[in-house]
Design an enzyme around this catalytic site. Structure first.
Site: not given
Ligand code: SAH
Length: 458
Positions: A86, A288, A317, A338, A386, A413
């Site tokens: 924090c 999340q 992603y 993913e 994402d 993020c």
């Molecule tokens: N959109 C989702 C997950 C976001 S986190 C949500 O909001 O819950 C980012 C995700 O990207 C993770 O699940 C991770 O496993 C995936 N990731 C990481 N590198 C990647 C790649 N090269 N291609 C596809 N997915 C990937």
């Protein structure tokens, strides 16, 4: 000419703080030389002691504060600074949101060279405490007693803690109960140095909307001692528990979970909902951690896609399909990609769970699968990304530029990699219309952004 360092270790000086770094430390300049001091705020003056000097900067410790910032608040717990995490809790929430907004704007200008981009004030929480739906705490031993809590900042010393102010009460309660039970049953805590002992971590995850709790016990050993008593006590003391999982991690590693996962009581999943969509979450699924703000984030992403019903959407992603399924309610067809195959299985199950027929998922790297789709003649009207902190792979960005979806919605993020990627997309014919930061992690320096880009051509 070699520039000399204007401060010495252990020297005490009075300084004025001008700025904050991206990880929340105050910045003071001494003859132009930056000194970073934790828990100091811009506009404040105070006496600091230099604790470390490097070629280009020094690190100091606050000894005495003279002029206080209007954004300063008493930290909620005297000992909380020990836990790290924090980094902004000494700042009013209003101040935190301003800081994050500035941070995003500065990075987009500096790294992305996006001079005229619209950055909105950060969407914050009404009550910026007790928001996390998940905790995984390391277990150790102190004076012959089982302890669990947080690693002390920059160390592997565990601080025994029963309550975290950023976790949901149900999560705190679960961790505390499991810790007490393990202690009463005499389960041996893991010792990182000797690689002996049993219990390494306790994890708890809570579906805020459904009231379902999952407990995960992570051990070094294949066997979980006192398994039946453990299950009995956990189910009695935590009536919300729906799933108890045992995970084995026998390696010498900082990674929390190991490869073997067994459900020892109840269901493999707990459920949670975001808006109207229900999700099954397993012990290993990415989900999340701030459920209230996730809804805010996804609503904004949905708004930015401008979906009217017939569009084809690609969600790169996609994790367990959270954004894909949220958007499928308003789209013609959604394709999710993913890299973790297990998450894709979860995503397919989640589509079924909600009776969503217009979402398809494929496991693989976004930068490989999406170019393949494009070659096969599949195009998207809207593309959502994402990515993890490192941002998008160049090959994916290049495919977006070739495919030219009308809109790109970028959920990020990490403002640094967002800025880098937006620059590449802008050079490829896109225009960043708006950036909306969302505060998913109050009290910390993390900031999430949703950006909307339109294709305008070069
Ligand atoms: N959109 C989702 C997950 C976001 S986190 C949500 O909001 O819950 C980012 C995700 O990207 C993770 O699940 C991770 O496993 C995936 N990731 C990481 N590198 C990647 C790649 N090269 N291609 C596809 N997915 C990937």
């Amino acid at each position: 000419m070699k520039k000399s360092i204007p401060v010495r270790k252990n020297e005490e000086i009075t300084v004025r703080f001008e700025d904050l770094t991206h990880d929340g430390a105050g910045v003071a300049k001494i003859d132009g030389f930056p000194v970073f001091v934790r828990r100091a705020l811009p506009g404040e003056t105070g006496k600091i002691k230099i604790i470390k000097t490097q070629k280009n900067y020094a690190i100091g410790k606050l000894v005495e504060l003279n002029d206080k910032s209007p954004y300063r608040v008493e930290i909620p717990r005297e000992d909380s600074h020990k836990y790290g995490g924090c980094q902004l809790e000494h700042m009013t929430y209003e101040g935190q949101l301003k800081y994050k907004e500035n941070q995003v704007r500065q990075v987009l200008t500096r790294i992305g060279k996006l001079e005229d981009v619209v950055v909105y004030p950060v969407l914050g929480m009404e009550e910026p405490w007790h928001y996390r739906n998940k905790a995984q705490v390391p277990v150790g031993e102190k004076d012959g007693k089982l302890i669990a809590g947080f690693f002390k900042q920059r160390s592997h010393e565990i601080v025994d803690t029963d309550e975290s102010l950023i976790q949901l009460p149900e999560v705190n309660e679960a961790i505390k109960a499991v810790k007490d039970i393990c202690s009463e049953l005499g389960i041996a805590p893991y010792n990182e140095e000797t690689h002996k002992g049993v219990l390494r971590h306790i994890m708890a995850r809570y579906g805020k909307e459904t009231g379902e709790l999952m407990v995960v016990l992570i051990t070094r050993t294949l066997e979980l001692p006192h398994k039946n008593e453990l299950i009995e006590e956990i189910t009695v003391r935590l009536p919300k528990v729906k799933s108890i999982v045992h995970n084995v991690n026998s390696m010498r590693t900082n990674v929390i979970m190991g490869p073997e996962t067994t459900v020892i009581w109840g269901n493999e999943f707990i459920y949670d909902t975001i808006g109207d969509v229900k999700f099954a979450i397993s012990a290993l699924s990415f989900y999340q951690v701030n459920p209230d703000q996730t809804k805010v984030l996804y609503d904004k992403a949905l708004e930015y896609t401008g979906l009217t019903g017939g569009e084809t959407v690609i969600d790169a992603y996609c994790g367990i399909g959270t954004i894909s399924l949220f958007l499928a309610q308003k789209a013609g067809l959604v394709f999710g990609v993913e890299v973790v195959p297990q998450a894709i299985e979860d995503a397919k199950r989640n589509a079924e769970l909600n009776g969503i027929m217009n979402a398809e998922f494929e496991a693989g790297e976004a930068e490989v699968v999406i170019p393949k789709w494009y070659k096969e003649g599949n195009k998207a009207d809207v593309l959502v990304v994402d990515p993890p902190r490192k941002g998008c792979d160049e090959a994916l960005l290049q495919t977006i530029i070739n495919m030219k979806p009308k809109k790109v919605v970028y959920v990020s993020c990490n403002p640094g990699t967002l800025a880098r990627d937006l620059r590449i997309l802008e050079d490829g014919g896109y225009k960043t219309i708006e950036v909306q930061p969302v505060d998913m992690f109050p009290q910390t320096t993390h900031v999430e952004c949703v950006s909307w880009l339109s294709f305008i051509g070069i």
